[in-house]
Design a protein around this motif. Structure first.
Motif, short mmCIF file in Angstrom:
data_model
loop_
_atom_site.label_atom_id
_atom_site.label_comp_id
_atom_site.label_asym_id
_atom_site.label_seq_id
_atom_site.Cartn_x
_atom_site.Cartn_y
_atom_site.Cartn_z
N LYS A 33 0.82 -1.22 0.00
CA LYS A 33 0.00 0.00 0.00
C LYS A 33 0.86 1.27 0.00
N GLN A 53 0.13 4.93 -2.01
CA GLN A 53 -0.29 5.99 -1.09
C GLN A 53 0.58 7.22 -1.27
N SER A 57 -0.01 8.83 -4.70
CA SER A 57 -1.27 9.59 -4.77
C SER A 57 -1.13 10.97 -4.13
N GLN A 58 -0.12 11.12 -3.27
CA GLN A 58 0.12 12.41 -2.63
C GLN A 58 1.13 13.25 -3.41
N THR A 93 1.55 4.69 8.34
CA THR A 93 0.56 5.74 8.09
C THR A 93 0.90 7.01 8.86
#
Length: 394
Positions: free
Chosen positions: A12, A16, A19-20, A291
């Protein structure tokens, strides 16, 4: 911006970060000599002997400890270092409770006994009944548990232990206001380490490793524990004096030592239970840590916000106002620095919309919103100031 991922992360992680808006490269694709690498995300990779990218802005570890990161060297270069305190707290607390249960119910020797039984024996049931008394244990209800260190892990462990009926004592002279609010009112606060040790049947230690905590549990401290108590160390190996523990075990001052840090001197001891450093090894803990550091890293790189840094002060920052630019200056904590920075801004005929300054020991951070576009000449002038370690536009 380009981020280098060291160590293995979940599948992931790449999407992730992408996408940022980040370009992501793995360690085997990462040229550390490149000035394009602006951030490093890692777990256990040792950076102490590596040459780091010239354009490096931040290092983030998906975990609590930062022993594998040369924090002092990072600070001297104005590089932010982030970690993920508390992300693995539940995993470690649950592992400590598992170890306590294994100790008080003699789970390990009981399993060894059944492992030696002959499954084809006609007397199997009779043998089990005649031998089971040697594994008689005690319940958790009423067990006196002492906890040194009431950070994220210590607080969770204390609250879970209270819920299981244990009588819990806690000691932490530096407990944060947030953790104090989270701590169960049933936990009995001890004002000194000596007072805590005198009352424990089981002792669990949860402090960071530093000079002040080296061999925090030594021969003198262990002697204060009631005879027959046991110690759990899921913190750091060096916070407990190993030789003092072995001596206390031989004298039967301690009934057991349980640790997540196996060492050759401990492995063969029949009163020592060693785990292979699995306290934080859950999928949930690793994803929580990843995260958390991604959020901290993203906020720092894009807005200059500082959260969960081990070398820079906490510094909240909202979105950059429309039509403005944001200047982030990391500098030595000296008298007159703000005046020097604002003099540069005045000479560049820039207008300050908002300014925030925070310090932490020898370092300080100044965050300034300017009513203008990015000005490379201003950036160069601020960079020339003697005590400035790094400066950039967010």
């Amino acid at each position: 911006m380009k981020i280098c991922l060291m160590n293995h992360f979940s599948d992931k992680m790449h999407p992730q970060l992408q996408s940022q808006g980040y370009e992501v490269v793995s360690e085997n694709q990462c040229d550390l000599a490149s000035s394009e690498i602006e951030a490093i995300l890692l777990r256990s990779k040792n950076l102490h002997n590596l040459s780091l990218p010239k354009g490096l802005l931040a290092v983030a570890r998906a975990g609590a400890g930062v022993n594998n990161i040369p924090v002092e060297r990072m600070s001297e270069q104005g590089i932010a270092v982030f970690n993920a305190p508390g992300a693995n707290a539940n995993a470690v607390a649950e592992m400590v409770l598992t170890a306590i249960l294994m100790q008080v119910r003699h789970v390990e020797p009981a399993l060894e006994f059944t492992g030696r039984l002959d499954s084809h024996s006609e007397n199997l049931a009779q043998q089990v009944e005649s031998e089971k008394s040697q594994f008689q244990g005690r319940e958790l209800q009423g067990l006196k548990l002492g906890i040194i260190g009431l950070g994220a892990i210590g607080v969770l462990l204390a609250n879970k232990a209270v819920a299981l009926g244990m009588k819990v004592f806690g000691f932490d002279p530096h407990i944060s206001v947030e953790n104090a609010w989270r701590l169960s009112s049933e936990v009995i606060h001890k004002s000194s380490l000596t007072a805590l040790l005198n009352d424990c049947e089981a002792l669990s230690i949860h402090v960071p490793y530093m000079e002040a905590t080296h061999h925090l549990l030594n021969q003198e401290k262990l002697a204060l524990l009631p005879a027959g108590s046991f110690v759990l160390n899921f913190s750091r190996d060096e916070v407990v004096d190993r030789q003092a523990v072995l001596s206390a075990l031989e004298k039967e001052q301690l009934s057991a030592y349980i640790t997540d840090f196996p060492e050759s001197a401990l492995l063969q001891h029949d009163k020592v239970m060693c785990f292979p450093h699995i306290g934080a090894s859950t999928k949930e803990a690793q994803e929580n840590a990843s995260t958390q550091v991604i959020h901290s890293l993203d906020a720092f790189l894009k807005r200059g916000e500082i959260r969960y840094s081990v070398n820079l002060p906490e510094l909240p920052a909202g979105e950059i106002p429309n039509g403005c630019s944001r200047l982030l200056v990391i500098h030595q904590n000296r008298v007159g620095m703000i005046a020097q920075i604002t003099d540069c801004i005045e000479e560049a005929e820039e207008n300050i919309i908002e300014m925030n300054n925070r310090s932490r020991e020898a370092l300080a951070v100044t965050l300034i919103d300017l009513q203008s576009d990015k000005n490379q000449e201003l950036l160069s002038e601020v960079e020339r100031l003697e005590a400035v370690l790094s400066v950039r536009y967010c």
